[in-house]
Design a protein around this motif. Structure first.
Motif, PDB file in Angstrom:
ATOM      1  N   ALA A  67     -27.475  -6.900  18.739  1.00  0.00           N
ATOM      2  CA  ALA A  67     -27.538  -7.923  17.698  1.00  0.00           C
ATOM      3  C   ALA A  67     -26.557  -7.646  16.574  1.00  0.00           C
ATOM      4  N   ARG A  68     -26.342  -6.383  16.254  1.00  0.00           N
ATOM      5  CA  ARG A  68     -25.457  -6.073  15.124  1.00  0.00           C
ATOM      6  C   ARG A  68     -23.991  -6.308  15.446  1.00  0.00           C
ATOM      7  N   PHE A  69     -23.586  -5.974  16.660  1.00  0.00           N
ATOM      8  CA  PHE A  69     -22.157  -6.019  16.972  1.00  0.00           C
ATOM      9  C   PHE A  69     -21.743  -7.256  17.755  1.00  0.00           C
ATOM     10  N   ALA A  70     -22.673  -7.909  18.420  1.00  0.00           N
ATOM     11  CA  ALA A  70     -22.335  -9.123  19.156  1.00  0.00           C
ATOM     12  C   ALA A  70     -22.182 -10.278  18.162  1.00  0.00           C
ATOM     13  N   LYS A  71     -21.220 -11.107  18.415  1.00  0.00           N
ATOM     14  CA  LYS A  71     -20.942 -12.251  17.533  1.00  0.00           C
ATOM     15  C   LYS A  71     -20.970 -13.533  18.353  1.00  0.00           C
ATOM     16  N   TYR A  72     -21.200 -14.635  17.652  1.00  0.00           N
ATOM     17  CA  TYR A  72     -21.086 -15.943  18.289  1.00  0.00           C
ATOM     18  C   TYR A  72     -19.625 -16.156  18.668  1.00  0.00           C
ATOM     19  N   GLU A  73     -19.411 -16.775  19.826  1.00  0.00           N
ATOM     20  CA  GLU A  73     -18.033 -17.007  20.268  1.00  0.00           C
ATOM     21  C   GLU A  73     -17.289 -17.942  19.312  1.00  0.00           C
ATOM     22  N   SER A  74     -17.973 -18.986  18.870  1.00  0.00           N
ATOM     23  CA  SER A  74     -17.307 -19.987  18.039  1.00  0.00           C
ATOM     24  C   SER A  74     -17.397 -19.675  16.547  1.00  0.00           C
ATOM     25  N   ILE A  75     -18.218 -18.696  16.184  1.00  0.00           N
ATOM     26  CA  ILE A  75     -18.331 -18.278  14.780  1.00  0.00           C
ATOM     27  C   ILE A  75     -18.248 -16.746  14.758  1.00  0.00           C
ATOM     28  N   PRO A  76     -17.061 -16.201  14.817  1.00  0.00           N
ATOM     29  CA  PRO A  76     -16.928 -14.745  14.957  1.00  0.00           C
ATOM     30  C   PRO A  76     -17.437 -13.938  13.759  1.00  0.00           C
ATOM     31  N   THR A  77     -17.708 -14.588  12.657  1.00  0.00           N
ATOM     32  CA  THR A  77     -18.230 -13.843  11.511  1.00  0.00           C
ATOM     33  C   THR A  77     -19.752 -13.786  11.497  1.00  0.00           C
ATOM     34  N   LEU A  78     -20.406 -14.527  12.403  1.00  0.00           N
ATOM     35  CA  LEU A  78     -21.866 -14.604  12.420  1.00  0.00           C
ATOM     36  C   LEU A  78     -22.437 -13.713  13.524  1.00  0.00           C
ATOM     37  N   SER A  79     -23.324 -12.815  13.129  1.00  0.00           N
ATOM     38  CA  SER A  79     -23.940 -11.873  14.056  1.00  0.00           C
ATOM     39  C   SER A  79     -24.965 -12.576  14.940  1.00  0.00           C
ATOM     40  N   LYS A  80     -25.106 -12.087  16.167  1.00  0.00           N
ATOM     41  CA  LYS A  80     -26.119 -12.634  17.083  1.00  0.00           C
ATOM     42  C   LYS A  80     -27.534 -12.232  16.654  1.00  0.00           C
ATOM     43  N   MET A  81     -27.633 -11.378  15.655  1.00  0.00           N
ATOM     44  CA  MET A  81     -28.949 -11.017  15.132  1.00  0.00           C
ATOM     45  C   MET A  81     -29.717 -12.277  14.743  1.00  0.00           C
ATOM     46  N   TRP A  82     -29.011 -13.285  14.280  1.00  0.00           N
ATOM     47  CA  TRP A  82     -29.662 -14.531  13.865  1.00  0.00           C
ATOM     48  C   TRP A  82     -30.279 -15.260  15.045  1.00  0.00           C
ATOM     49  N   MET A  83     -29.770 -15.008  16.246  1.00  0.00           N
ATOM     50  CA  MET A  83     -30.352 -15.643  17.424  1.00  0.00           C
ATOM     51  C   MET A  83     -31.664 -14.953  17.819  1.00  0.00           C
ATOM     52  N   TYR A  84     -31.769 -13.657  17.547  1.00  0.00           N
ATOM     53  CA  TYR A  84     -32.961 -12.899  17.935  1.00  0.00           C
ATOM     54  C   TYR A  84     -34.015 -12.848  16.835  1.00  0.00           C
ATOM     55  N   LEU A  85     -33.665 -13.190  15.631  1.00  0.00           N
ATOM     56  CA  LEU A  85     -34.574 -13.093  14.490  1.00  0.00           C
ATOM     57  C   LEU A  85     -35.857 -13.919  14.618  1.00  0.00           C
ATOM     58  N   PRO A  86     -35.846 -15.085  15.265  1.00  0.00           N
ATOM     59  CA  PRO A  86     -37.103 -15.842  15.326  1.00  0.00           C
ATOM     60  C   PRO A  86     -38.203 -15.147  16.123  1.00  0.00           C
ATOM     61  N   VAL A  87     -37.858 -14.202  16.983  1.00  0.00           N
ATOM     62  CA  VAL A  87     -38.891 -13.540  17.792  1.00  0.00           C
ATOM     63  C   VAL A  87     -39.847 -12.729  16.916  1.00  0.00           C
ATOM     64  N   PRO A  88     -39.363 -11.824  16.048  1.00  0.00           N
ATOM     65  CA  PRO A  88     -40.326 -11.117  15.194  1.00  0.00           C
ATOM     66  C   PRO A  88     -40.998 -12.031  14.161  1.00  0.00           C
ATOM     67  N   ILE A  89     -40.299 -13.061  13.708  1.00  0.00           N
ATOM     68  CA  ILE A  89     -40.914 -13.996  12.760  1.00  0.00           C
ATOM     69  C   ILE A  89     -42.070 -14.741  13.436  1.00  0.00           C
ATOM     70  N   ALA A  90     -41.824 -15.230  14.645  1.00  0.00           N
ATOM     71  CA  ALA A  90     -42.885 -15.926  15.377  1.00  0.00           C
ATOM     72  C   ALA A  90     -44.017 -14.967  15.730  1.00  0.00           C
ATOM     73  N   GLY A  91     -43.679 -13.716  16.032  1.00  0.00           N
ATOM     74  CA  GLY A  91     -44.719 -12.725  16.306  1.00  0.00           C
ATOM     75  C   GLY A  91     -45.612 -12.509  15.099  1.00  0.00           C
ATOM     76  N   ALA A  92     -45.008 -12.465  13.913  1.00  0.00           N
ATOM     77  CA  ALA A  92     -45.808 -12.315  12.685  1.00  0.00           C
ATOM     78  C   ALA A  92     -46.703 -13.533  12.482  1.00  0.00           C
ATOM     79  N   GLY A  93     -46.159 -14.714  12.753  1.00  0.00           N
ATOM     80  CA  GLY A  93     -46.982 -15.923  12.658  1.00  0.00           C
ATOM     81  C   GLY A  93     -48.126 -15.906  13.657  1.00  0.00           C
ATOM     82  N   MET A  94     -47.839 -15.433  14.873  1.00  0.00           N
ATOM     83  CA  MET A  94     -48.894 -15.332  15.886  1.00  0.00           C
ATOM     84  C   MET A  94     -49.993 -14.371  15.443  1.00  0.00           C
ATOM     85  N   ILE A  95     -49.596 -13.268  14.847  1.00  0.00           N
ATOM     86  CA  ILE A  95     -50.583 -12.292  14.374  1.00  0.00           C
ATOM     87  C   ILE A  95     -51.481 -12.927  13.325  1.00  0.00           C
ATOM     88  N   VAL A  96     -50.880 -13.598  12.356  1.00  0.00           N
ATOM     89  CA  VAL A  96     -51.668 -14.230  11.289  1.00  0.00           C
ATOM     90  C   VAL A  96     -52.638 -15.251  11.876  1.00  0.00           C
TER      91      VAL A  96
END
Length: 186
Positions: free
Chosen positions: A128-157
């Motif tokens: 996630a830290r080093f992979a980048k979007y092909e069309s947006i080379p300044t944007l980390s792929k971390m943003w693509m994986y971020l909803p998983v822990p957020i949704a997990g926190a929502g599921m817990i609540v």
């Protein structure tokens, strides 16, 4: 035992706020998704002089769809709108149905914990830290994986709320619960 439930009923505000936050995020993502998809399609058929090219449009639409999918899964827990096997519920004793609901809620709670723990590891990992979007080379792929822990926190609540409601149903009669909910609404 009902005294403890009166105290725990005050935490309903946490569930309501979490629900509203996740629902608002999903609504904003849907609006952004529709706008970007529309502009991307228009941009393909209208000369570049009017609309500048948006090579990032498709990837953003897909990323927003991932966000909406996992966040809405946690919202479905709150509304009990996930697919459930309830064909035999009317033939089984109510206590057995409540116990099976409690067990399934505990398993989904475990899934939420796994999503938070491993989702956070993926978000902070090298992929996630080093992979980048092909069309947006300044944007980390971390943003693509971020909803998983957020949704997990929502599921817990929301699973904590469902587990609480299931446990409460063992100790508080349905009539008392309805009166308690009416008093809370006032």
């Amino acid at each position: 035992m009902p005294k403890i439930f009166k105290i725990l009923d005050k935490f309903k505000i946490v569930y309501d706020v979490t629900d509203k936050i996740l629902m608002t995020i999903c609504k904003l993502l849907l609006i952004a998704d529709i706008l970007i998809a529309t502009l991307t399609v228009i941009q393909r058929y209208v000369p570049n002089a009017i609309f500048p090219p948006m090579p990032w449009g498709e990837q953003m639409v897909l990323t927003f769809m991932v966000y909406m999918a996992v966040l809405s899964a946690s919202l479905a827990i709150r509304r009990s709108s996930h697919i459930r096997m309830t064909a035999f519920d009317k033939y089984l004793p109510k206590t057995l149905v409540k116990i099976s609901d409690l067990i399934s809620d505990l398993i989904v709670l475990l899934l939420g914990v796994i999503m938070v723990v491993y989702g956070a590891q993926v978000c902070t990992g090298p992929l996630a830290r080093f992979a980048k979007y092909e069309s947006i080379p300044t944007l980390s792929k971390m943003w693509m994986y971020l909803p998983v822990p957020i949704a997990g926190a929502g599921m817990i609540v929301f699973e904590l709320e469902a587990i609480y409601q299931n446990l409460r149903s063992f100790f508080v009669k349905e009539k008392e619960a309805a009166v308690s909910e009416e008093v809370q609404a006032l």
